[in-house]
Motif scaffolding. Sequence first.
Motif, mmCIF file in Angstrom:
data_model
loop_
_atom_site.group_PDB
_atom_site.id
_atom_site.type_symbol
_atom_site.label_atom_id
_atom_site.label_comp_id
_atom_site.label_asym_id
_atom_site.label_seq_id
_atom_site.Cartn_x
_atom_site.Cartn_y
_atom_site.Cartn_z
ATOM 1 N N GLY A 1 0.767 -0.905 -0.010
ATOM 2 C CA GLY A 1 0.095 0.112 -0.109
ATOM 3 C C GLY A 1 0.909 1.306 0.160
ATOM 4 N N ILE A 2 1.901 1.173 0.752
ATOM 5 C CA ILE A 2 2.495 2.432 0.914
ATOM 6 C C ILE A 2 4.248 2.346 -0.033
ATOM 7 C CG2 ILE A 2 1.786 3.459 3.056
ATOM 8 C CD1 ILE A 2 4.194 1.958 4.523
ATOM 9 N N SER A 3 4.082 1.374 -0.823
ATOM 10 C CA SER A 3 4.874 1.331 -1.762
ATOM 11 C C SER A 3 4.866 2.118 -3.068
ATOM 12 C CB SER A 3 5.337 -0.260 -2.025
ATOM 13 O OG SER A 3 6.239 -0.339 -3.327
ATOM 14 N N MET A 4 5.303 3.355 -2.814
ATOM 15 C CA MET A 4 5.321 3.996 -4.014
ATOM 16 C C MET A 4 6.408 4.818 -4.665
ATOM 17 S SD MET A 4 1.845 6.283 -3.108
ATOM 18 C CE MET A 4 0.644 5.436 -1.931
ATOM 19 N N HIS A 5 6.527 5.287 -5.846
ATOM 20 C CA HIS A 5 7.629 6.282 -6.229
ATOM 21 C C HIS A 5 7.281 7.611 -5.587
ATOM 22 C CE1 HIS A 5 9.620 9.124 -9.122
ATOM 23 N NE2 HIS A 5 10.125 7.701 -9.516
ATOM 24 N N PRO A 6 8.325 8.347 -5.444
ATOM 25 C CA PRO A 6 8.184 9.578 -4.588
ATOM 26 C C PRO A 6 7.345 10.383 -5.276
ATOM 27 C CG PRO A 6 10.461 8.962 -4.537
ATOM 28 C CD PRO A 6 9.997 7.814 -5.470
ATOM 29 N N ILE A 7 7.254 10.547 -6.678
ATOM 30 C CA ILE A 7 6.478 11.458 -7.498
ATOM 31 C C ILE A 7 5.151 10.726 -7.226
ATOM 32 C CG2 ILE A 7 5.791 12.355 -9.822
ATOM 33 C CD1 ILE A 7 8.587 13.005 -9.256
ATOM 34 N N GLU A 8 4.769 9.625 -7.140
ATOM 35 C CA GLU A 8 3.316 9.101 -6.885
ATOM 36 C C GLU A 8 2.888 9.427 -5.538
ATOM 37 O OE1 GLU A 8 2.529 5.015 -7.723
ATOM 38 O OE2 GLU A 8 0.592 5.157 -6.689
ATOM 39 N N ASN A 9 3.883 9.285 -4.725
ATOM 40 C CA ASN A 9 3.420 9.771 -3.111
ATOM 41 C C ASN A 9 3.274 11.168 -2.984
ATOM 42 O OD1 ASN A 9 5.639 7.955 -1.444
ATOM 43 N ND2 ASN A 9 3.658 8.279 -0.683
ATOM 44 N N LEU A 10 3.780 12.145 -4.079
ATOM 45 C CA LEU A 10 3.501 13.378 -3.709
ATOM 46 C C LEU A 10 2.079 13.779 -4.384
ATOM 47 C CD1 LEU A 10 5.068 16.431 -3.653
ATOM 48 C CD2 LEU A 10 5.328 16.331 -5.987
ATOM 49 N N ILE A 11 1.735 13.077 -5.604
ATOM 50 C CA ILE A 11 0.234 13.253 -6.140
ATOM 51 C C ILE A 11 -0.547 12.672 -5.323
ATOM 52 C CG2 ILE A 11 -0.882 12.732 -8.342
ATOM 53 C CD1 ILE A 11 1.761 12.269 -9.718
ATOM 54 N N TYR A 12 -0.358 11.474 -4.809
ATOM 55 C CA TYR A 12 -1.235 10.703 -4.037
ATOM 56 C C TYR A 12 -1.577 11.683 -2.730
ATOM 57 C CZ TYR A 12 -3.277 7.365 -0.923
ATOM 58 O OH TYR A 12 -4.131 6.899 0.226
ATOM 59 N N GLN A 13 -0.477 12.046 -2.067
ATOM 60 C CA GLN A 13 -0.885 12.715 -0.737
ATOM 61 C C GLN A 13 -1.138 14.252 -0.841
ATOM 62 O OE1 GLN A 13 2.777 10.648 1.183
ATOM 63 N NE2 GLN A 13 1.210 11.125 2.554
ATOM 64 N N SER A 14 -1.558 14.658 -2.159
ATOM 65 C CA SER A 14 -1.994 15.961 -2.055
ATOM 66 C C SER A 14 -3.460 16.652 -2.073
ATOM 67 C CB SER A 14 -1.524 16.549 -3.712
ATOM 68 O OG SER A 14 -2.427 15.926 -4.547
ATOM 69 N N SER A 15 -4.256 15.440 -1.656
ATOM 70 C CA SER A 15 -5.524 15.887 -1.425
ATOM 71 C C SER A 15 -5.849 16.754 -0.176
ATOM 72 C CB SER A 15 -6.553 14.566 -1.189
ATOM 73 O OG SER A 15 -6.117 13.596 0.083
ATOM 74 N N PRO A 16 -5.057 16.863 0.877
ATOM 75 C CA PRO A 16 -5.136 17.671 1.758
ATOM 76 C C PRO A 16 -5.013 19.329 1.301
ATOM 77 C CG PRO A 16 -4.050 15.859 2.682
ATOM 78 C CD PRO A 16 -3.976 15.720 1.110
ATOM 79 N N LEU A 17 -4.524 19.392 0.018
ATOM 80 C CA LEU A 17 -4.402 20.735 -0.412
ATOM 81 C C LEU A 17 -5.787 21.545 -0.598
ATOM 82 C CD1 LEU A 17 -1.762 20.454 -3.204
ATOM 83 C CD2 LEU A 17 -1.414 21.408 -1.009
ATOM 84 N N VAL A 18 -6.688 20.814 -0.694
ATOM 85 C CA VAL A 18 -8.076 21.471 -0.610
ATOM 86 C C VAL A 18 -8.224 22.317 0.531
ATOM 87 C CG1 VAL A 18 -9.216 19.401 0.606
ATOM 88 C CG2 VAL A 18 -10.288 20.669 -0.745
ATOM 89 N N HIS A 19 -7.668 21.885 1.691
ATOM 90 C CA HIS A 19 -7.773 22.744 2.971
ATOM 91 C C HIS A 19 -6.909 24.240 2.744
ATOM 92 C CE1 HIS A 19 -9.545 19.443 4.561
ATOM 93 N NE2 HIS A 19 -8.536 18.627 4.339
ATOM 94 N N PHE A 20 -6.348 24.302 1.977
ATOM 95 C CA PHE A 20 -5.622 25.433 1.780
ATOM 96 C C PHE A 20 -6.670 26.649 0.785
ATOM 97 C CE2 PHE A 20 -1.042 25.211 2.313
ATOM 98 C CZ PHE A 20 -0.932 23.967 2.575
ATOM 99 N N ILE A 21 -7.573 25.890 0.010
ATOM 100 C CA ILE A 21 -8.596 26.648 -0.495
ATOM 101 C C ILE A 21 -9.749 27.016 0.327
ATOM 102 C CG2 ILE A 21 -9.807 26.846 -2.788
ATOM 103 C CD1 ILE A 21 -7.630 24.738 -3.606
ATOM 104 N N ILE A 22 -10.350 25.728 0.776
ATOM 105 C CA ILE A 22 -11.519 25.991 1.651
ATOM 106 C C ILE A 22 -11.201 25.872 3.182
ATOM 107 C CG2 ILE A 22 -13.900 24.998 2.119
ATOM 108 C CD1 ILE A 22 -13.631 23.402 -0.602
ATOM 109 N N PRO A 23 -11.437 27.035 3.854
ATOM 110 C CA PRO A 23 -10.866 27.012 5.273
ATOM 111 C C PRO A 23 -11.612 25.817 6.105
ATOM 112 C CG PRO A 23 -11.872 29.145 4.357
ATOM 113 C CD PRO A 23 -12.123 28.144 3.551
ATOM 114 N N THR A 24 -10.646 25.207 6.829
ATOM 115 C CA THR A 24 -11.144 24.349 7.845
ATOM 116 C C THR A 24 -10.466 24.380 9.206
ATOM 117 O OG1 THR A 24 -9.510 22.878 7.012
ATOM 118 C CG2 THR A 24 -11.698 22.366 6.331
ATOM 119 N N ASP A 25 -10.929 23.680 10.269
ATOM 120 C CA ASP A 25 -10.028 23.698 11.464
ATOM 121 C C ASP A 25 -8.688 22.854 11.057
ATOM 122 O OD1 ASP A 25 -10.816 23.628 14.654
ATOM 123 O OD2 ASP A 25 -9.338 22.228 14.166
ATOM 124 N N PRO A 26 -7.600 23.164 11.628
ATOM 125 C CA PRO A 26 -6.415 22.215 11.517
ATOM 126 C C PRO A 26 -6.419 21.094 11.886
ATOM 127 C CG PRO A 26 -5.914 24.678 12.294
ATOM 128 C CD PRO A 26 -7.491 24.252 12.603
#
Length: 187
Positions: free
Chosen positions: A76-101
Amino acid sequence: MWTSYEVLYLYAMANEWISIAPFSAHPLQFFAWILCLPLIRGTHFYFIHRLLHHHFLYKHVHITHHRNVNTGPWSGISMHPIENLIYQSSPLVHFIIPTDPVIVIIHLVLVTLNPAFTHSGFEKILNKDTKILDSADFHHQLHHKYFDCNYGNMDVPLDVWFGTHHDGTDEATQKLRMKKRRSVAQP
Ligand SMILES: [Zn+2]
Ligand SMILES: [Zn+2]
């Protein structure tokens, strides 16, 4: 990668580049986010995963993950670093829509650790005959077996809507093979 996204968020918050919506002021929004997280992650995963199956990205990046045909937790966590970067980018949504940290921290924990669980290779955890917990994601296990199907998860049935769903039956395998033959036959 997990730490990088977390540091980036905290740094942006400390410098007031982004707004937050603290629980004390927006309690309903906090719980709405908890409910929406699986939908956001499911949608994000489907589209970035289809992108990762683009010929170039597959050959140079995503193939590392697909070397695991018979999956286990480490797959599951065996990924190329570029895939890691893309896969783990979903929390970037919190940069646009305000949330509790705290929501951001939960989102990062889920997105990072969940794959170890969903690739575990065991469908459920039992205590004698009683199921305690669902574990591996059979839907995704089929993706590792057949490659050209089940790009998302069943929290958001985008595979069903986009015609890439495989339910594990022989009929679905035949359908997938026909689709592949047609795409190979096309000039
Ligand atoms: Zn894949
Ligand atoms: Zn996988």
